[in-house]
Design a protein around this motif. Structure first.
Motif, short mmCIF file in Angstrom:
data_model
loop_
_atom_site.label_atom_id
_atom_site.label_comp_id
_atom_site.label_asym_id
_atom_site.label_seq_id
_atom_site.Cartn_x
_atom_site.Cartn_y
_atom_site.Cartn_z
N ARG A 130 46.75 42.41 39.76
CA ARG A 130 45.57 41.82 40.40
C ARG A 130 44.31 41.89 39.54
NH1 ARG A 130 47.51 45.05 44.98
NH2 ARG A 130 45.90 46.55 44.44
N ARG A 132 41.47 41.13 36.68
CA ARG A 132 40.88 39.90 36.14
C ARG A 132 41.54 39.57 34.79
NH1 ARG A 132 35.45 38.79 38.12
NH2 ARG A 132 34.73 40.46 39.49
N ARG A 345 39.04 44.19 39.55
CA ARG A 345 40.04 43.49 40.36
C ARG A 345 39.63 42.04 40.55
NH1 ARG A 345 42.64 45.51 46.10
NH2 ARG A 345 43.88 43.64 46.51
N GLU A 346 40.60 41.16 40.47
CA GLU A 346 40.33 39.73 40.61
C GLU A 346 39.92 39.43 42.05
OE1 GLU A 346 42.51 35.73 39.05
OE2 GLU A 346 43.74 37.16 40.14
N ASP A 348 39.53 37.58 45.48
CA ASP A 348 40.46 36.67 46.15
C ASP A 348 39.80 36.05 47.37
OD1 ASP A 348 42.76 35.32 46.67
OD2 ASP A 348 44.00 37.07 47.12
N GLN A 350 40.06 33.81 51.14
CA GLN A 350 40.77 34.04 52.41
C GLN A 350 41.46 32.79 52.93
OE1 GLN A 350 40.90 37.16 53.76
NE2 GLN A 350 39.82 37.77 51.90
N SER A 426 36.64 29.58 44.90
CA SER A 426 36.25 30.93 45.29
C SER A 426 36.74 31.29 46.69
CB SER A 426 34.73 31.08 45.23
OG SER A 426 34.11 30.13 46.08
N GLU A 429 42.92 31.59 48.72
CA GLU A 429 43.81 32.75 48.57
C GLU A 429 44.71 32.47 47.36
OE1 GLU A 429 47.03 35.35 51.18
OE2 GLU A 429 46.20 33.48 51.99
N LEU A 430 44.50 33.23 46.30
CA LEU A 430 45.06 32.90 44.99
C LEU A 430 46.58 32.76 44.99
CD1 LEU A 430 42.78 35.14 42.77
CD2 LEU A 430 42.60 32.68 43.15
N ALA A 431 47.27 33.66 45.68
CA ALA A 431 48.74 33.63 45.66
C ALA A 431 49.28 32.33 46.22
CB ALA A 431 49.29 34.82 46.44
N ARG A 434 48.75 29.68 43.35
CA ARG A 434 49.50 29.85 42.10
C ARG A 434 51.00 29.69 42.28
NH1 ARG A 434 45.75 34.87 40.08
NH2 ARG A 434 43.96 33.59 39.45
#
Length: 604
Positions: A130, A132, A345-346, A348, A350, A426, A429-431, A434
């Motif tokens: 997680r 950066r 930490r990157e 994330d 919501q 911004s 939710e990154l997951a 990706r």
């Protein structure tokens, strides 16, 4: 910031472990306390036993007083006051109970150590997953490898020795407390001697902790050198340039050797001094007891035993504390690593990213890795509609790969905004975003495992799941590597070696592409994906990419412009700026365009 006195840092070190194990770690200390009390009870039972031996010899002596009277009265309640066998049995049971409690304490500490191993390494891995991207590129790989592999193991040893130190400390307190009960003057002497001994060793403790910190840092440096050597093994060996790097490795190993030797000498001094100090102290206490206090035989014998136990516990405590300090640098490094990871930490969002339905927009984005070096991307706006193919073109250093990192949200723009289906990056939710992305870079990513697992990324057992295996074969066919795999003796179960060393460069790249095709992404990014392939393989891969047109969104970075002839749109960059964009043919046929000159230079 920790104090310069290691003993003052004890509560801090305990809190570090408590943050992962909670208050349950103190159960081991409670069991040790009860074990010490059981042993102490057994030792105190020697008082009525020795008085009984004296009485049996015809010398009744003076009536029992103090703790001796308490022990005799306790035996009298059960009618065992005149039974030597009963007293011996009580002592035996006390020491058996002590052994059982001590086993429980040590076994529970071993259990906690296993729990701590899982917590530390598992959480560190999650932190690294997680962190950066910018923080990752600013650190060397050797540092991360050293922390999660070696320093966490040494931190576990610090936990083992620290808990051992506290169990010995509890035992010491029990012995000294019993010494006060039997003879308060003796107890004072034992307490004063123990405090004086720890005071004398304080400079040695400072020295050992400093060595531990140096070892932890040097291990990181050595890990970095070794990883650099292994990554560049082929080049360094083929060109005979391993010797200069070996010199640096030898210097690092030499420093580590010095630290280890000095730590070992300090430990050897403590171990060697234990018995002589204990014997001298016992002789002194016996002389004082006999000459000045003139106590009866029984209290003197029990005092000697208690003092010997107390001295051994104190000296063992000093030796264990040195062992703890010898690993405390690793504990501090692991602790600091968690703090650094929390800071880097990157961030994330919501909002889950839905399946890509509209497209990706970069609106006037700018980005700089270092403000003093200027912007890598400056005021760039790009629109990539869903299920279209676009090419990012420009000379090396034009900012194309950085632009792709902004699309994947690995990097965040200093100004402007990246939007996916209209959702600001911004907030995403990154997951969820990706997992929709397939990414093939010029630098291949191949794992030391079977070809099948490299394609499906351990999503199941290909040998048992025929549907999964068929998907793997289909991806391999589309990447034009199936024919090679099927000629291998083990086929898809062939282990490719570290970073795919048993495959050629072109085969590794096609295996990489097969993995991304297996995933069936919504966005496929090809960053110089065919640069390592021969002309025939490149043509086949290009056909596979062209076949995806209209199915998924494709972003291509390419220097060989022949690979982008069939894209829907071309964006041309120069020094971080978008200088022109349009259809391939329109830009190619424009003699005044930068893209037209690039095409002409490659004689396309």
């Amino acid at each position: 910031m920790q104090s310069t006195n290691p003993f003052k840092d004890l509560p801090h070190y305990l809190r570090v472990f408590q943050s992962y194990l909670g208050s349950r770690m103190y159960l081991a200390f409670a069991l040790t306390l009860f074990a010490g009390l059981a042993e102490g009870f057994g030792i105190l039972m020697l008082l009525p036993l020795l008085r009984g031996v004296e009485a049996g010899g015809g010398d009744a002596g003076e009536p029992a007083t103090g703790v001796a009277k308490v022990m005799e009265d306790m035996l009298g309640v059960f009618g065992w006051a005149d039974s030597t066998i009963a007293v011996l049995l009580v002592i035996t049971v006390a020491f058996l109970l002590k052994g059982a409690l001590l086993f429980g304490a040590k076994g529970y500490i071993a259990y906690l150590r296993g729990q701590l191993l899982r917590e530390l390494k598992g959480e560190l891995f999650d932190c690294y997953a997680r962190m950066r991207y910018r923080y990752y590129v600013e650190r060397d790989t050797g540092h991360f490898t050293n922390v999660i592999n070696q320093q966490t193991n040494l931190a576990l040893q610090a936990f083992q020795t620290l808990t051992q130190f506290f169990t010995q400390f509890i035992s010491t307190l029990v012995y000294i407390a019993l010494a006060f009960v039997v003879a308060w003057r003796f107890g004072l002497m034992a307490l004063a001697f123990g405090i004086g001994l720890m005071w004398l060793f304080r400079r040695l403790n400072h020295y050992v902790r400093d060595l531990s910190r140096r070892k932890a840092q040097e291990n990181s440096h050595l890990a970095k050198l070794l990883i650099q050597f292994l990554h560049a093994f082929k080049y360094l060996t083929a060109t005979g340039q391993a010797k200069p790097l070996r010199g640096r490795v030898t210097q690092s190993v030499g420093r580590l050797t010095g630290y280890e030797m000095r730590s070992g000498i300090a430990q050897a001094f403590t171990e060697a001094a234990r018995e002589p100090i204990a014997v001298v102290a016992i002789m002194l206490i016996v002389i004082i007891q006999l000459v000045f206090t003139q106590q009866p035989l029984a209290p003197i014998m029990v005092s000697i035993l208690l003092f010997y136990r107390g001295m051994n516990a104190t000296l063992s405590m000093q030796g264990t504390w040195q062992q703890t300090l010898n690993q405390i640098g690793s504990l501090e490094m692991v602790r600091d690593e968690f703090a650094d990871q929390a800071e880097h930490r990157e961030p994330d969002g919501q909002r889950p990213a839905p399946d890509l339905a509209e497209g990706i927009t970069l609106d006037r984005v700018s980005f700089a890795y270092d403000d003093s070096l200027g912007a890598v991307i400056e005021d760039v706006s790009v629109s990539i509609p869903v299920r279209t193919s676009v090419a990012l073109v420009g000379e090396s250093g034009a900012g194309k790969s950085t632009l792709v990192d902004l699309m994947t949200l690995m990097l965040k723009p200093q100004s402007g905004e990246v939007r996916v289906d209209g959702i600001p990056g911004s907030e995403i939710e990154l997951a969820t975003w990706r997992k929709q992305i397939g990414y093939v870079s010029q630098e291949t990513v191949v794992f030391d495992d079977t070809i099948a697992n490299n394609i499906c990324m351990w999503r199941g057992d290909p040998q048992r799941d025929e549907a999964l295996m068929e998907r793997i074969r289909e991806a391999a066919r589309r990447a034009h590597i199936a024919h090679h795999i099927e000629t291998l003796p083990a086929g898809y179960q062939t282990v490719v070696g570290d970073r795919g060393v048993r495959l050629s460069g072109g085969q590794r790249q096609r295996l990489f592409i097969a993995r991304e095709l297996f995933r069936r992404p919504n966005l496929l990014i090809l960053d110089e994906a065919t640069s390592a392939l021969d002309t025939d393989s490149e043509r086949h891969i290009q056909e596979s990419i062209d076949a995806l047109k209209g199915e998924i969104t494709v972003v291509i970075i390419a220097h060989r412009l022949s690979t982008i002839r069939n894209v829907d749109h071309v964006y041309v960059f120069d020094r971080g700026r978008l200088v022109e964009d349009g259809a391939y043919e329109a830009l190619r046929d424009d003699g005044e365009s930068r893209f037209g000159r690039l095409v002409a230079a490659q004689a396309l």
